[in-house]
Write a protein that holds these residues in place. Structure first.
Motif, PDB file in Angstrom:
ATOM      1  N   GLY A  45       0.205   6.174 -15.077  1.00 25.72           N
ATOM      2  CA  GLY A  45      -0.680   5.577 -16.222  1.00 25.72           C
ATOM      3  C   GLY A  45      -2.007   6.339 -15.940  1.00 25.72           C
ATOM      4  O   GLY A  45      -2.307   7.270 -15.721  1.00 25.72           O
ATOM      5  N   SER A  46      -2.976   5.027 -15.917  1.00 25.44           N
ATOM      6  CA  SER A  46      -4.372   5.419 -16.063  1.00 25.44           C
ATOM      7  C   SER A  46      -5.020   4.837 -14.661  1.00 25.44           C
ATOM      8  O   SER A  46      -4.492   3.917 -13.870  1.00 25.44           O
ATOM      9  CB  SER A  46      -5.113   4.813 -17.250  1.00 25.44           C
ATOM     10  N   ALA A  47      -6.144   5.196 -14.367  1.00 27.06           N
ATOM     11  CA  ALA A  47      -6.985   4.934 -13.163  1.00 27.06           C
ATOM     12  C   ALA A  47      -8.226   4.605 -13.531  1.00 27.06           C
ATOM     13  O   ALA A  47      -8.913   4.833 -14.254  1.00 27.06           O
ATOM     14  CB  ALA A  47      -6.577   6.222 -11.979  1.00 27.06           C
ATOM     15  N   SER A  48      -8.568   3.296 -12.587  1.00 28.96           N
ATOM     16  CA  SER A  48     -10.026   3.031 -12.532  1.00 28.96           C
ATOM     17  C   SER A  48     -11.112   3.792 -11.774  1.00 28.96           C
ATOM     18  O   SER A  48     -10.452   5.016 -11.806  1.00 28.96           O
ATOM     19  CB  SER A  48     -10.093   1.512 -12.038  1.00 28.96           C
ATOM     20  N   GLN A  49     -12.197   3.296 -11.784  1.00 28.28           N
ATOM     21  CA  GLN A  49     -13.220   4.003 -11.251  1.00 28.28           C
ATOM     22  C   GLN A  49     -12.928   4.794  -9.639  1.00 28.28           C
ATOM     23  O   GLN A  49     -11.906   4.164  -9.335  1.00 28.28           O
ATOM     24  CB  GLN A  49     -14.616   3.558 -11.265  1.00 28.28           C
ATOM     25  N   SER A  50     -13.479   5.913  -9.428  1.00 25.05           N
ATOM     26  CA  SER A  50     -13.511   6.449  -8.158  1.00 25.05           C
ATOM     27  C   SER A  50     -12.409   7.010  -7.817  1.00 25.05           C
ATOM     28  O   SER A  50     -11.951   6.835  -6.561  1.00 25.05           O
ATOM     29  CB  SER A  50     -14.025   5.324  -7.322  1.00 25.05           C
ATOM     30  N   ALA A  51     -11.516   7.370  -8.587  1.00 25.05           N
ATOM     31  CA  ALA A  51     -10.187   8.021  -8.171  1.00 25.05           C
ATOM     32  C   ALA A  51     -10.443   9.113  -7.440  1.00 25.05           C
ATOM     33  O   ALA A  51     -11.278  10.229  -7.627  1.00 25.05           O
ATOM     34  CB  ALA A  51      -9.443   8.341  -9.643  1.00 25.05           C
ATOM     35  N   GLY A  52      -9.778   9.490  -6.296  1.00 21.92           N
ATOM     36  CA  GLY A  52      -9.708  10.357  -5.363  1.00 21.92           C
ATOM     37  C   GLY A  52     -11.380  10.817  -4.757  1.00 21.92           C
ATOM     38  O   GLY A  52     -11.717  11.728  -4.271  1.00 21.92           O
ATOM     39  N   ILE A 112      -3.559  12.310 -12.634  1.00 31.12           N
ATOM     40  CA  ILE A 112      -3.267  10.943 -13.241  1.00 31.12           C
ATOM     41  C   ILE A 112      -2.935  11.288 -14.718  1.00 31.12           C
ATOM     42  O   ILE A 112      -3.723  11.961 -15.456  1.00 31.12           O
ATOM     43  CB  ILE A 112      -5.023  10.266 -13.308  1.00 31.12           C
ATOM     44  N   GLU A 113      -1.935  10.703 -15.123  1.00 34.41           N
ATOM     45  CA  GLU A 113      -1.378  11.384 -16.575  1.00 34.41           C
ATOM     46  C   GLU A 113      -2.327  10.742 -17.658  1.00 34.41           C
ATOM     47  O   GLU A 113      -2.413  11.393 -18.796  1.00 34.41           O
ATOM     48  CB  GLU A 113      -0.015  10.994 -16.589  1.00 34.41           C
ATOM     49  N   GLY A 114      -2.787   9.590 -17.373  1.00 36.80           N
ATOM     50  CA  GLY A 114      -3.615   8.828 -18.320  1.00 36.80           C
ATOM     51  C   GLY A 114      -5.013   9.265 -18.046  1.00 36.80           C
ATOM     52  O   GLY A 114      -5.301  10.440 -17.913  1.00 36.80           O
ATOM     53  N   ASN A 115      -5.711   8.230 -18.474  1.00 33.93           N
ATOM     54  CA  ASN A 115      -7.395   8.490 -18.282  1.00 33.93           C
ATOM     55  C   ASN A 115      -7.847   7.852 -16.896  1.00 33.93           C
ATOM     56  O   ASN A 115      -7.260   7.129 -16.271  1.00 33.93           O
ATOM     57  CB  ASN A 115      -8.286   7.565 -19.538  1.00 33.93           C
ATOM     58  N   ALA A 116      -8.953   8.527 -16.538  1.00 32.87           N
ATOM     59  CA  ALA A 116      -9.673   8.166 -15.398  1.00 32.87           C
ATOM     60  C   ALA A 116     -10.967   7.386 -15.584  1.00 32.87           C
ATOM     61  O   ALA A 116     -11.825   8.294 -16.360  1.00 32.87           O
ATOM     62  CB  ALA A 116      -9.621   9.100 -14.434  1.00 32.87           C
ATOM     63  N   ALA A 117     -11.561   6.472 -15.169  1.00 32.83           N
ATOM     64  CA  ALA A 117     -12.891   6.057 -15.412  1.00 32.83           C
ATOM     65  C   ALA A 117     -13.901   6.638 -14.624  1.00 32.83           C
ATOM     66  O   ALA A 117     -13.733   7.696 -14.342  1.00 32.83           O
ATOM     67  CB  ALA A 117     -12.654   4.342 -15.022  1.00 32.83           C
ATOM     68  N   ALA A 118     -15.098   5.742 -14.435  1.00 29.55           N
ATOM     69  CA  ALA A 118     -16.184   6.434 -14.116  1.00 29.55           C
ATOM     70  C   ALA A 118     -16.073   7.002 -12.584  1.00 29.55           C
ATOM     71  O   ALA A 118     -15.175   6.412 -11.919  1.00 29.55           O
ATOM     72  CB  ALA A 118     -17.082   5.414 -13.868  1.00 29.55           C
ATOM     73  N   ARG A 119     -17.078   7.969 -12.278  1.00 29.96           N
ATOM     74  CA  ARG A 119     -16.866   8.534 -10.699  1.00 29.96           C
ATOM     75  C   ARG A 119     -15.636   8.874 -10.381  1.00 29.96           C
ATOM     76  O   ARG A 119     -15.482   9.144  -9.123  1.00 29.96           O
ATOM     77  CB  ARG A 119     -17.588   7.447  -9.915  1.00 29.96           C
ATOM     78  N   CYS A 120     -14.532   9.481 -11.361  1.00 28.17           N
ATOM     79  CA  CYS A 120     -13.793  10.254 -10.766  1.00 28.17           C
ATOM     80  C   CYS A 120     -14.158  11.479  -9.797  1.00 28.17           C
ATOM     81  O   CYS A 120     -14.870  12.274 -10.331  1.00 28.17           O
ATOM     82  CB  CYS A 120     -13.061  10.757 -12.016  1.00 28.17           C
ATOM     83  N   VAL A 140      -6.420  15.644 -14.709  1.00 30.88           N
ATOM     84  CA  VAL A 140      -6.447  14.243 -15.240  1.00 30.88           C
ATOM     85  C   VAL A 140      -6.044  14.705 -16.806  1.00 30.88           C
ATOM     86  O   VAL A 140      -6.709  15.451 -17.213  1.00 30.88           O
ATOM     87  CB  VAL A 140      -7.792  13.494 -15.520  1.00 30.88           C
ATOM     88  N   GLY A 141      -4.649  13.736 -17.271  1.00 32.84           N
ATOM     89  CA  GLY A 141      -4.341  14.313 -18.214  1.00 32.84           C
ATOM     90  C   GLY A 141      -5.129  13.662 -19.675  1.00 32.84           C
ATOM     91  O   GLY A 141      -5.060  14.362 -20.759  1.00 32.84           O
ATOM     92  N   GLY A 142      -5.992  12.686 -19.503  1.00 26.19           N
ATOM     93  CA  GLY A 142      -6.799  12.118 -20.602  1.00 26.19           C
ATOM     94  C   GLY A 142      -8.239  12.634 -20.175  1.00 26.19           C
ATOM     95  O   GLY A 142      -8.593  13.654 -20.112  1.00 26.19           O
ATOM     96  N   ASN A 143      -8.925  11.284 -20.719  1.00 25.59           N
ATOM     97  CA  ASN A 143     -10.598  11.545 -20.530  1.00 25.59           C
ATOM     98  C   ASN A 143     -10.884  11.026 -19.036  1.00 25.59           C
ATOM     99  O   ASN A 143     -10.193  10.331 -18.375  1.00 25.59           O
ATOM    100  CB  ASN A 143     -11.175  10.691 -21.378  1.00 25.59           C
ATOM    101  N   ILE A 144     -12.132  11.380 -18.801  1.00 27.48           N
ATOM    102  CA  ILE A 144     -12.790  10.720 -17.403  1.00 27.48           C
ATOM    103  C   ILE A 144     -14.107  10.132 -18.001  1.00 27.48           C
ATOM    104  O   ILE A 144     -14.807  10.515 -18.953  1.00 27.48           O
ATOM    105  CB  ILE A 144     -13.004  11.952 -16.317  1.00 27.48           C
ATOM    106  N   GLY A 145     -14.530   9.256 -16.936  1.00 23.44           N
ATOM    107  CA  GLY A 145     -15.702   8.470 -17.488  1.00 23.44           C
ATOM    108  C   GLY A 145     -17.070   9.173 -16.916  1.00 23.44           C
ATOM    109  O   GLY A 145     -16.991  10.083 -16.300  1.00 23.44           O
ATOM    110  N   HIS A 146     -18.156   8.232 -16.790  1.00 20.64           N
ATOM    111  CA  HIS A 146     -19.371   8.773 -16.608  1.00 20.64           C
ATOM    112  C   HIS A 146     -19.331   9.122 -14.935  1.00 20.64           C
ATOM    113  O   HIS A 146     -18.829   8.721 -14.122  1.00 20.64           O
ATOM    114  CB  HIS A 146     -20.653   8.068 -16.902  1.00 20.64           C
TER     115      HIS A 146
END
Length: 228
Positions: free
Chosen positions: A93-100, A110-118, A129-135
């Protein structure tokens, strides 16, 4: 012969589940059922095992992983695969902030999106990351590769060291000392290998832009004081 072991978080405490995954001489495959967003699932593993988590997880799932191949069939909360050393963590799915965050090695997908600070302060890990990443993604990233098939948020690669970033979509803004760089043949080859490892081998590497450090902030200079 390797065996399949099922660990049900409805039937046993998380502490016991994680303890079972830390047993000496561990091998085989494990399935963790009913995680229900629990925090700290499958942390600190150090054995060449396969672990499948059937559902969503909370904070710091698969943190400090070494050797294990961990699949999360759901979304992941803050800090998935934080400080990982080797092995793989695959979020369906997707991941919240600070993945990895701060991770030294291995592969995170991460097949979906990743939030901030990936990939914040990443130190050698590969993240796809399959989708978008945050700030503020890849902030102070020191080594490793971050691949983004979608868009990137603001301040990408702020205060970047020697990590490489590949983005197929749009970038809202670049952080201090992060610049677009030429895609040479070795970068196309490197990106192709990462995309193939993450199951996105049909992507055209020519559609990606490479970003890296301008190397202007390695040493303090008074003219750059406002950028620190």
């Amino acid at each position: 012969m390797d065996t399949m072991t099922r660990l049900d978080l409805n039937a046993m405490p998380l502490r016991e589940v994680n303890a079972a995954l830390h047993a000496p001489g561990l091998s085989g495959e494990f399935v963790i059922e009913n995680p229900a967003g629990a925090h700290n699932v499958a942390v600190g593993l150090d054995a060449p095992v396969r672990v499948t988590i059937e559902g969503h997880v909370g904070y710091y799932a698969a943190g400090m992983n070494q050797q294990a191949e961990i699949t999360i069939n759901g979304n992941a909360g803050t800090g998935v695969a934080e400080n990982m050393m080797s092995g793989s963590v695959w979020v369906k799915g997707s991941a919240s902030q600070s993945a990895g965050a701060t991770a030294h090695g291995g592969l995170v997908v991460i097949e979906g999106n990743a939030a901030a600070r990936c990939g914040i302060s990443m130190k050698g890990i590969d993240i796809v990351v399959g989708g978008n990443i945050g700030h503020m993604s890849a902030f102070m990233a020191q080594a490793g590769r971050l691949v983004v098939r979608g868009d990137a948020g603001e301040a990408l690669g702020d205060s970047l060291y020697e990590a490489r970033i590949y983005v197929r979509g749009n970038v809202a803004s670049l952080g201090a000392d992060c610049v677009a760089k030429q895609m040479r043949p070795e970068h196309h080859e490197e990106l192709g290998r990462l995309l193939e490892a993450a199951g996105f081998e049909d992507d055209d590497t020519a559609a990606y832009t490479r970003y890296g450090s301008a190397r202007e902030l390695y040493h303090f200079h008074v003219d750059n004081a406002a950028a620190y």
